[in-house]
Design a protein around this motif. Structure first.
Motif, PDB file in Angstrom:
ATOM      1  N   GLN A  78      -2.942   0.906  -8.790  1.00  0.00           N
ATOM      2  CA  GLN A  78      -3.801   1.487  -9.812  1.00  0.00           C
ATOM      3  C   GLN A  78      -3.066   2.547 -10.622  1.00  0.00           C
ATOM      4  OE1 GLN A  78      -6.579   0.065 -10.402  1.00  0.00           O
ATOM      5  NE2 GLN A  78      -7.255   1.402 -12.074  1.00  0.00           N
ATOM      6  N   TYR A  79      -2.202   3.312  -9.968  1.00  0.00           N
ATOM      7  CA  TYR A  79      -1.360   4.257 -10.711  1.00  0.00           C
ATOM      8  C   TYR A  79      -0.560   3.516 -11.780  1.00  0.00           C
ATOM      9  CZ  TYR A  79      -1.880   8.419  -7.683  1.00  0.00           C
ATOM     10  OH  TYR A  79      -2.356   9.522  -7.007  1.00  0.00           O
TER      11      TYR A  79
ATOM     12  N   ARG B 235       0.446   5.726 -15.004  1.00  0.00           N
ATOM     13  CA  ARG B 235       0.665   7.080 -14.520  1.00  0.00           C
ATOM     14  C   ARG B 235       2.039   7.250 -13.884  1.00  0.00           C
ATOM     15  NH1 ARG B 235      -3.992  10.372 -13.818  1.00  0.00           N
ATOM     16  NH2 ARG B 235      -5.913   9.353 -14.508  1.00  0.00           N
ATOM     17  N   ILE B 236       2.770   6.159 -13.723  1.00  0.00           N
ATOM     18  CA  ILE B 236       4.123   6.202 -13.181  1.00  0.00           C
ATOM     19  C   ILE B 236       5.048   5.548 -14.188  1.00  0.00           C
ATOM     20  CG2 ILE B 236       5.661   5.479 -11.302  1.00  0.00           C
ATOM     21  CD1 ILE B 236       3.229   5.333  -9.503  1.00  0.00           C
TER      22      ILE B 236
ATOM     23  N   LEU C 125       5.346  10.897  -6.449  1.00  0.00           N
ATOM     24  CA  LEU C 125       4.087  10.399  -5.900  1.00  0.00           C
ATOM     25  C   LEU C 125       4.203  10.134  -4.402  1.00  0.00           C
ATOM     26  CD1 LEU C 125       1.201   9.315  -6.154  1.00  0.00           C
ATOM     27  CD2 LEU C 125       2.184   7.087  -6.742  1.00  0.00           C
ATOM     28  N   LEU C 126       5.260   9.452  -3.991  1.00  0.00           N
ATOM     29  CA  LEU C 126       5.407   9.140  -2.572  1.00  0.00           C
ATOM     30  C   LEU C 126       5.683  10.394  -1.749  1.00  0.00           C
ATOM     31  CD1 LEU C 126       7.283   5.718  -2.520  1.00  0.00           C
ATOM     32  CD2 LEU C 126       4.858   6.228  -2.704  1.00  0.00           C
ATOM     33  N   GLY C 127       6.378  11.359  -2.347  1.00  0.00           N
ATOM     34  CA  GLY C 127       6.561  12.636  -1.662  1.00  0.00           C
ATOM     35  C   GLY C 127       5.233  13.329  -1.427  1.00  0.00           C
ATOM     36  N   ALA C 128       4.338  13.233  -2.410  1.00  0.00           N
ATOM     37  CA  ALA C 128       3.005  13.819  -2.245  1.00  0.00           C
ATOM     38  C   ALA C 128       2.203  13.077  -1.184  1.00  0.00           C
ATOM     39  CB  ALA C 128       2.264  13.798  -3.584  1.00  0.00           C
TER      40      ALA C 128
ATOM     41  N   GLY D 235      -7.502   4.881  -5.393  1.00  0.00           N
ATOM     42  CA  GLY D 235      -7.922   3.871  -4.433  1.00  0.00           C
ATOM     43  C   GLY D 235      -9.325   3.366  -4.716  1.00  0.00           C
ATOM     44  N   MET D 236     -10.229   4.260  -5.097  1.00  0.00           N
ATOM     45  CA  MET D 236     -11.605   3.873  -5.391  1.00  0.00           C
ATOM     46  C   MET D 236     -11.707   3.093  -6.700  1.00  0.00           C
ATOM     47  SD  MET D 236     -13.462   7.404  -4.171  1.00  0.00           S
ATOM     48  CE  MET D 236     -13.288   7.990  -2.477  1.00  0.00           C
TER      49      MET D 236
END
Length: 238
Positions: free
Chosen positions: A32-33, A38-39, A48-51, A225-226
């Protein structure tokens, strides 16, 4: 301490995407990102993956994993069920819960019962009992919980177990990003190399946390996710 060869091979097996638990179908909102642009590049993906690691995998899944490992070591099924219940409660998006429980059920099916390596340290009665509880619907059976029990039963220490799971989580999402056609092999490997110190950091930080500390705080990831649940175009189940 040198890891026993059998335990080391177990770590490789459990963290390999070749393991048939359906992990390749989950992107945990990453799709979805990308759908919402958004990426844009490897730096965005790394951030993002670090977060994810610092806000979800570390304080939530690593805590569940380590406590499941401890419960398995103690032969404490009630404690194991309590860990699974809390993980279910703090995992908000429906797709995330479904991905985790489906993978957990598959891992139970693969490892419980008759399948046992020759160098297994002891009888895996806790895993079998937990698998029975999953089968009858007494517990959700989340993947990190099953992972922790399976790894403990095969001789992996808590920290090694957490490292294996976190590495598997990251490579799974990187594989999803690659299959979505936005990133090439070389860039994916650069991101993975950059995230390895973060994997070590979050596992060491949370491996000894009590189950009551288990929490996830990633509002945007949960929103993605939603939204993914209702997306018109979906390659992944989450």
């Amino acid at each position: 301490m040198t890891t026993e060869p059998g335990a080391f091979l177990t770590a490789l097996r459990l963290s390999d995407s070749f393991l048939p638990v359906g992990g390749y179908t989950a992107s945990y909102g990453l799709e979805q990102y990308l759908n919402e642009d958004r990426i844009g590049d490897g730096d965005d993906l790394r951030a993002l993956l670090g977060a994810y690691l610092r806000r979800v995998v570390g304080p939530c899944e690593t805590v569940a994993l380590a406590n499941a490992h401890a419960a398995s070591s103690a032969g404490d099924l009630d404690r194991l069920l309590a860990v699974d219940e809390r993980l279910h409660a703090v995992t908000m998006p429906r797709e995330f819960r479904e991905s985790s429980t489906k993978a957990g059920a598959k891992l139970c099916e693969l490892l419980a019962g008759g399948e046992a390596s020759a160098d297994a340290r002891r009888d895996r009665g806790v895993l079998d009992a937990f698998a029975d509880a999953v089968d009858v619907g007494d517990t959700p059976g989340h993947y990190p919980v099953v992972f922790g029990v399976a790894a403990e039963g095969r001789g992996l220490a808590q920290l090694e177990t957490c490292l294996s799971h976190a590495h598997s989580f990251v490579t799974g999402l990187l594989g999803a990003a690659q299959r979505l056609g936005r990133f090439g092999h070389t860039e994916i490997q650069r991101v993975l190399a950059d995230l390895e110190p973060v994997i070590v950091e979050i596992c060491r930080r949370h491996v000894e946390d009590d189950v009551t500390a288990m929490a996830s705080f990633a509002p945007l990831a949960e929103i993605m996710g939603m939204r993914h649940e209702r997306a018109g175009r979906r390659l992944f189940m989450s």
